[in-house]
Design an enzyme around this catalytic site. Structure first.
Site, PDB file in Angstrom:
ATOM      1  N   ASN A   1      45.224  49.665  18.126  1.00  0.00           N
ATOM      2  CA  ASN A   1      44.189  48.890  18.820  1.00  0.00           C
ATOM      3  C   ASN A   1      42.861  49.622  18.800  1.00  0.00           C
ATOM      4  OD1 ASN A   1      45.823  46.804  19.685  1.00  0.00           O
ATOM      5  ND2 ASN A   1      46.463  47.890  21.534  1.00  0.00           N
TER       6      ASN A   1
ATOM      7  N   LYS B   1      49.725  56.506  36.177  1.00  0.00           N
ATOM      8  CA  LYS B   1      50.225  56.133  34.845  1.00  0.00           C
ATOM      9  C   LYS B   1      51.668  55.684  34.989  1.00  0.00           C
ATOM     10  CE  LYS B   1      48.648  56.102  30.564  1.00  0.00           C
ATOM     11  NZ  LYS B   1      47.280  55.908  30.084  1.00  0.00           N
TER      12      LYS B   1
ATOM     13  N   LYS C   1      39.459  61.349  34.508  1.00  0.00           N
ATOM     14  CA  LYS C   1      38.675  60.365  33.753  1.00  0.00           C
ATOM     15  C   LYS C   1      37.945  59.416  34.711  1.00  0.00           C
ATOM     16  CE  LYS C   1      40.995  58.866  30.334  1.00  0.00           C
ATOM     17  NZ  LYS C   1      41.937  58.106  29.495  1.00  0.00           N
TER      18      LYS C   1
HETATM   19  P1  NAD Z   1      48.483  51.452  19.595  1.00  0.00           P
HETATM   20  O1  NAD Z   1      49.912  51.443  19.916  1.00  0.00           O
HETATM   21  O2  NAD Z   1      47.761  50.181  19.375  1.00  0.00           O
HETATM   22  O3  NAD Z   1      48.212  52.346  18.283  1.00  0.00           O
HETATM   23  C1  NAD Z   1      48.773  53.579  18.067  1.00  0.00           C
HETATM   24  C2  NAD Z   1      48.663  53.860  16.574  1.00  0.00           C
HETATM   25  O4  NAD Z   1      49.135  55.183  16.335  1.00  0.00           O
HETATM   26  C3  NAD Z   1      49.531  52.937  15.714  1.00  0.00           C
HETATM   27  O5  NAD Z   1      48.801  52.598  14.550  1.00  0.00           O
HETATM   28  C4  NAD Z   1      50.712  53.814  15.337  1.00  0.00           C
HETATM   29  O6  NAD Z   1      51.284  53.426  14.106  1.00  0.00           O
HETATM   30  C5  NAD Z   1      50.033  55.144  15.240  1.00  0.00           C
HETATM   31  N1  NAD Z   1      50.935  56.263  15.352  1.00  0.00           N
HETATM   32  C6  NAD Z   1      52.045  56.392  16.108  1.00  0.00           C
HETATM   33  N2  NAD Z   1      52.600  57.600  15.891  1.00  0.00           N
HETATM   34  C7  NAD Z   1      51.805  58.229  15.003  1.00  0.00           C
HETATM   35  C8  NAD Z   1      51.848  59.494  14.368  1.00  0.00           C
HETATM   36  N3  NAD Z   1      52.836  60.358  14.617  1.00  0.00           N
HETATM   37  N4  NAD Z   1      50.856  59.819  13.506  1.00  0.00           N
HETATM   38  C9  NAD Z   1      49.864  58.936  13.253  1.00  0.00           C
HETATM   39  N5  NAD Z   1      49.773  57.736  13.795  1.00  0.00           N
HETATM   40  C10 NAD Z   1      50.741  57.379  14.657  1.00  0.00           C
HETATM   41  O7  NAD Z   1      47.814  52.344  20.751  1.00  0.00           O
HETATM   42  P2  NAD Z   1      46.290  52.369  21.207  1.00  0.00           P
HETATM   43  O8  NAD Z   1      46.134  51.449  22.361  1.00  0.00           O
HETATM   44  O9  NAD Z   1      45.407  52.241  20.019  1.00  0.00           O
HETATM   45  O10 NAD Z   1      46.204  53.856  21.798  1.00  0.00           O
HETATM   46  C11 NAD Z   1      46.054  54.971  20.937  1.00  0.00           C
HETATM   47  C12 NAD Z   1      45.769  56.203  21.783  1.00  0.00           C
HETATM   48  O11 NAD Z   1      44.593  55.976  22.563  1.00  0.00           O
HETATM   49  C13 NAD Z   1      46.861  56.581  22.782  1.00  0.00           C
HETATM   50  O12 NAD Z   1      46.924  57.985  22.884  1.00  0.00           O
HETATM   51  C14 NAD Z   1      46.374  55.999  24.080  1.00  0.00           C
HETATM   52  O13 NAD Z   1      46.873  56.714  25.211  1.00  0.00           O
HETATM   53  C15 NAD Z   1      44.879  56.224  23.931  1.00  0.00           C
HETATM   54  N6  NAD Z   1      44.094  55.324  24.762  1.00  0.00           N
HETATM   55  C16 NAD Z   1      44.199  53.978  24.634  1.00  0.00           C
HETATM   56  C17 NAD Z   1      43.435  53.148  25.445  1.00  0.00           C
HETATM   57  C18 NAD Z   1      43.463  51.650  25.302  1.00  0.00           C
HETATM   58  O14 NAD Z   1      42.616  50.995  25.915  1.00  0.00           O
HETATM   59  N7  NAD Z   1      44.345  51.098  24.503  1.00  0.00           N
HETATM   60  C19 NAD Z   1      42.596  53.719  26.411  1.00  0.00           C
HETATM   61  C20 NAD Z   1      42.516  55.089  26.510  1.00  0.00           C
HETATM   62  C21 NAD Z   1      43.270  55.891  25.680  1.00  0.00           C
END
Ligand code: NAD
Length: 430
Positions: free
Chosen positions: A220, A105, A93
């Site tokens: 988020n 990570k 990435k």
């Molecule tokens: P977060 O913890 O804020 O949100 C995760 C969401 O997924 C929550 O609403 C949770 O209830 C839901 N969830 C958990 N298990 C689930 C399931 N089995 N089925 C459906 N929903 C489920 O996390 P985030 O920061 O929003 O990150 C989400 C994804 O994006 C992750 O894979 C993370 O690696 C990726 N990501 C995040 C960022 C960032 O800046 N936060 C950057 C790159 C990638």
């Protein structure tokens, strides 16, 4: 190759792309293995006075192009294999986005919902104490991931500063603004994904008004992205969290649902006027049902391995934008491709977060802070440039956007590795 399923699966994408790049055998060999991995045991004094030990990890997959960079995840499923895979994806990435970083990570195996806020703070500080020799502003930089946020990043930066006996804002990104965080970091992944979607869908004559969207994971990133999409006219018909999902074919009122979710922690299709929210007609669906909906765009934004050989043939979406890391397994990829479903890969779609993390690190090192307009403008420009370059590679070689993204990243990684290597010296001295 490491004998781990998730990392082995992640590496299959690398092997596919290798056919199209001209990089040395040395670089290929080095990219098969994480550079360094640490596993630590973190003692935590619980609020009731008892002691509990937690497992923590930090993996630096590669640092040829710059210091390691990657988030810290708090989740019961965190394992060394998962952290290594996530560090692998970060490596590609960062190269894809042309950021001067390698990939890293970290994570702790825990159920964050089972700990009090004070316990979480002590554990986060304990994690930093345990890995302090392994990280640093010019060594390996941390950021938020699942179930970690700006508050956790603030504790981590503070703990590292205490250990170093100087203020070190650049060791962690995604901090609170008051501790050196950047404007726009909290929304960066969503804004970046939004930009990728808006750059790519017009190439298929897919306008917002004619596009239905389902988002798995209303966290988020997923919730903010759903809001940005609905603001410009996309019809977001389904969203879900770990408890399940909601579906309304006429479209959901995303700002209301976000507000309701924040106050009640549960998902309902609602319409809110000031503080009063009324439940509106909707269907309650499971996460599996959400994935199988007949929509134009499916956005997995929760966990990895959500679309596998088990359910890939049931997917009906036309386009999948991977916001989560690794939501589709490599064998599911080929099933989707046969069905004519276009997949846009995680290492491009969710790269907005690490891009603004880079801007935050630059601001911390220069001491000069940017406005949110400056951050968002630079983010949009970078996302558009790298999306267009990846699209051109896909057209040139007739490959998927995933393979094109790996080709693009591999070219940059290979060049840096060969520039550092000794191979040319030995070849010329023969
Ligand atoms: P977060 O913890 O804020 O949100 C995760 C969401 O997924 C929550 O609403 C949770 O209830 C839901 N969830 C958990 N298990 C689930 C399931 N089995 N089925 C459906 N929903 C489920 O996390 P985030 O920061 O929003 O990150 C989400 C994804 O994006 C992750 O894979 C993370 O690696 C990726 N990501 C995040 C960022 C960032 O800046 N936060 C950057 C790159 C990638």
């Amino acid at each position: 190759m490491a004998d781990s399923s998730l990392l082995a699966d992640a590496s299959i994408r690398l092997e596919t792309a290798l056919k199209y790049v001209n990089i040395s055998e040395d670089a290929i060999e080095r990219l098969q293995y994480p550079k360094a991995s640490v596993t630590v045991s973190i003692p935590l004094r619980l609020d009731d006075g008892s002691l509990k030990i937690f497992r923590g990890y930090r993996v630096r997959y590669d640092d040829t192009r710059g210091p390691g960079k990657g988030g810290v995840r708090y989740h019961p499923n965190v394992s060394l294999d998962e952290v290594e895979s996530l560090a692998f994806w970060m490596t590609f990435k960062c190269a894809l986005m042309n950021l001067p970083y390698g990939g890293a990570k970290g994570g702790i195996t825990l159920n964050p919902k089972a700990l009090s806020k004070h316990e979480l703070e002590r554990l986060s500080r304990g994690y930093i104490s345990a890995i302090a020799d392994f990280i640093g502003t010019d060594v390996d930089i941390l950021a938020p991931d699942m179930y970690t946020n700006a508050t956790v990043m603030g504790w981590m930066m503070d703990q590292y500063s205490i250990i170093q006996r100087r203020i070190t804002p650049g060791v962690v990104t995604g901090k609170p603004i008051s501790m050196g965080g950047s404007q726009g970091r909290e929304t960066a992944t969503s804004v970046g994904a939004f930009q990728v979607i808006n750059t790519l869908l017009p190439k298929f004559d897919q306008s917002p008004e004619r596009t239905t969207v389902a988002v798995q994971g209303f966290g988020n990133v997923g919730a903010m992205l759903a809001q940005l999409l609905s603001q410009v006219g996309y019809r977001v018909v389904a969203v879900s969290d770990s408890q399940g999902g909601i579906y309304a074919p006429q479209g959901l009122d995303i700002p209301s649902i976000r507000r309701y979710k924040m106050s009640s922690r549960s998902l309902q299709a609602v319409y809110c006027e000031s503080s009063v929210c009324n439940i509106v007609e909707h269907e309650v669906i499971s996460n599996a049902e959400l994935l199988n909906l007949k929509v134009d765009v499916l956005i997995p934004a929760a966990l990895e391995k959500q679309i596998t050989v088990e359910n890939a043939d049931q997917i009906q979406a036309k386009y999948i934008f991977e916001v989560a890391n690794g939501p589709i397994t490599s064998d599911a990829d080929s099933i989707l491709e046969k069905q004519g479903i276009r997949v846009f890969p995680d290492i491009l779609v969710n790269a907005g977060g690490v891009t603004v993390s880079y801007f935050e690190w630059v601001q911390n090192r220069s001491g000069l802070y940017w406005t949110s307009e400056e951050v968002n403008q630079s983010l949009k420009e970078r996302m558009t440039v790298e999306t267009e370059k990846t699209w051109s590679i896909a057209q040139e070689f007739g490959v998927s956007m995933r393979t094109a993204a790996y080709i693009h990243a591999l070219n940059r990684l290979g060049e840096a590795m060969d520039a550092k290597g000794t191979r040319d010296y030995f070849q010329s001295s023969q």
